[in-house]
Design an enzyme around this catalytic site. Structure first.
Site, PDB file in Angstrom:
ATOM      1  N   ALA A 127      28.294  -5.798  42.022  1.00 31.62           N
ATOM      2  CA  ALA A 127      29.299  -4.802  41.656  1.00 31.62           C
ATOM      3  C   ALA A 127      30.598  -5.575  41.425  1.00 31.62           C
ATOM      4  CB  ALA A 127      29.461  -3.786  42.774  1.00 31.62           C
TER       5      ALA A 127
ATOM      6  N   GLY B 265      38.268  -3.788  46.689  1.00 34.00           N
ATOM      7  CA  GLY B 265      36.836  -4.082  46.803  1.00 34.00           C
ATOM      8  C   GLY B 265      36.005  -2.854  46.530  1.00 34.00           C
ATOM      9  N   ASN B 266      34.730  -2.928  46.853  1.00 34.71           N
ATOM     10  CA  ASN B 266      33.851  -1.768  46.647  1.00 34.71           C
ATOM     11  C   ASN B 266      32.768  -1.735  47.725  1.00 34.71           C
ATOM     12  OD1 ASN B 266      31.437  -3.292  45.626  1.00 34.71           O
ATOM     13  ND2 ASN B 266      32.950  -3.895  44.092  1.00 34.71           N
ATOM     14  N   ARG B 267      31.923  -0.707  47.668  1.00 34.24           N
ATOM     15  CA  ARG B 267      30.974  -0.450  48.761  1.00 34.24           C
ATOM     16  C   ARG B 267      29.649  -1.202  48.632  1.00 34.24           C
ATOM     17  NH1 ARG B 267      32.992   3.964  51.469  1.00 34.24           N
ATOM     18  NH2 ARG B 267      34.228   5.387  50.185  1.00 34.24           N
ATOM     19  N   SER B 268      29.526  -2.112  47.694  1.00 31.24           N
ATOM     20  CA  SER B 268      28.233  -2.782  47.515  1.00 31.24           C
ATOM     21  C   SER B 268      27.837  -3.559  48.777  1.00 31.24           C
ATOM     22  CB  SER B 268      28.319  -3.737  46.328  1.00 31.24           C
ATOM     23  OG  SER B 268      27.137  -4.486  46.235  1.00 31.24           O
TER      24      SER B 268
END
Ligand code: CTP
Length: 404
Positions: free
Chosen positions: A276, A208-211
């Site tokens: 993102a 995943g990512n930090r969005s």
């Protein structure tokens, strides 16, 4: 001097939520004077408003007459917010009545006025209310689109007060920029993607990512309040609450997001890809949890995800659809943030590209944002630091003249 907000409260059950809104205003450093109507005090006591605002509360024009409050309060305000605004309050305001302190103050205010309506669906849809709302909007009053959901009793429908957090966001936006919410997207359908995708490794793990989704949610919220029909395709986000008057479709992975965006965008005038999206996903997703065991860590084999934005440019769903991309860049040895942004605009071929600097606590998860707006026709504008709603309003400003 902190900005002075006049918080009007009229008599509907949603009046109890005005206490939370008041709290949000005072906690963010605003000076607030509350003016309830007499019927609002049937729902919430004056003591609650006095304690939370630290200011006296009156409903009529005959208290503290020597201070001429019915004129002074409106004149002094930087912003008037009425939440909830009932059908009756809007009818009185539309017709210039001034039979209590709130309506008198509304007649003397020359600052932006934000009404957050709350009422039953039938009352909201009644031709009298529609006409009053149209009249008020034509005079520059901001009348928010109400939310849908549970109403006073067991019934549901349109007419719910937008969340206090959302009203507070839009109030901040109007203080930053009084002309941020024109009705220039009325009759348009826009699609906004938001948040990060999660690509499953096994039933409990993902890439995943930090969005946080905040910028995409702000874009959706501002578009809805500028009159658009909005579809928000949301990946994983912080707990943000659905924006009022926005259709929210969940899409947890890049593949699901591509399908959801393309399906919603078939009749859309504009698509804004603020999400993102993960560029890669695991080739295999384990059906059972991957165990530590006593073997070497498994190698991660990845495959390309679809590039949703590039696909919208390559295979347009509709002539003249305005396509907006985002570029979250850190800059590196080969060039700065803007250099990478320009290269990405050329590569993706979209109409507009919003370039943000990320890293060092910038952009991801923060309430504020800044950047540049690059257009395919060569225009470049700096987007100064401000709330994500402010950035959203500047992005919609750039989209509207490009709509066919
Ligand atoms: N995007 C997309 N589909 C993807 C990846 C990105 O639609 N699979 C969109 C994003 O929503 C954003 C824009 O493309 O609007 C740019 O995203 P970014 O991750 O910065 O672009 P990449 O093409 O992945 O470029 P980079 O090489 O910098 O990762």
């Amino acid at each position: 001097m902190p900005p002075e907000i006049l918080l009007g409260v009229s008599g509907g059950i949603a009046a109890y939520k005005s206490a939370e809104l008041l709290r949000r205003f005072t906690e963010t450093g605003h000076a607030v004077r509350v003016i309830p109507t007499a019927s609002a005090l049937e729902f919430v006591g004056a003591a609650t408003f006095e304690a939370l605002s630290g200011r006296p509360v009156a409903t009529g024009v005959f208290s503290d007459v020597h201070e001429v409050p019915h004129v002074a309060l409106g004149q002094r305000a930087d912003l008037v917010v009425v939440a909830p605004a009932t059908a009756d309050l809007m009818a009185r305001l539309a017709h210039g009545r001034s039979d209590d302190l709130l309506t008198a103050a509304l007649l003397t205010a020359r600052c932006p006025v934000l009404l957050a309506p709350a009422m039953h669906t039938e009352m909201w849809e009644h031709p009298a209310t529609r006409d009053n709302v149209a009249l008020l909007r034509s005079r520059g009053t901001i009348v928010l689109e109400p939310a849908s959901g549970r109403l006073t009793g067991s019934d549901t429908g349109r007419g719910r007060l937008p969340d206090p957090a959302e009203i507070a966001d839009l109030a901040r936006l109007l203080l930053e920029r009084p002309d941020a919410l024109p009705r220039d997207l009325a009759g348009r359908h826009v699609v906004v993607s938001a948040g990060g995708t999660r690509e499953a490794l096994d039933p409990v793990r993902f890439l995943g990512n930090r969005s946080s989704g905040k910028q995409g949610y702000a874009l959706a919220r501002v578009a809805a309040q500028r009159g658009a029909r909005v579809t928000l395709v949301a990946g994983h986000t912080e707990d943000l609450g659905d924006p009022a008057a926005v259709d929210v479709v969940r899409a947890p992975t890049a593949v699901a997001m591509e399908a959801a965006v393309r399906s919603a965008a078939e009749d859309a005038d504009a698509v804004v890809m603020a999400a993102a999206v993960a560029d890669f996903r695991p080739v295999d997703t384990a059906t059972d949890k991957i165990k530590r065991g006593d073997h070497e860590p498994p190698a991660l084999r990845l495959t390309q995800n679809p590039d949703i934005l590039a696909g919208l440019v390559r295979d347009p769903l509709r002539d003249g659809q305005v396509i907006v991309g985002f570029a979250a860049e850190t800059g590196d040895a080969t060039g700065d943030v803007l250099h990478h942004g320009r290269a990405k605009l050329a590569r993706k071929g979209c109409d507009l590209l919003v370039v943000n600097a990320v890293g060092d606590g910038k952009a991801f998860g923060t309430p504020d944002n800044a950047g540049w707006l690059l257009a395919r026709d060569g225009a470049e504008d700096e987007l100064p630091m401000g709330s994500k709603a402010l950035l959203a309003s500047r992005i919609w400003d750039a989209v509207t003249p490009r709509l066919t």
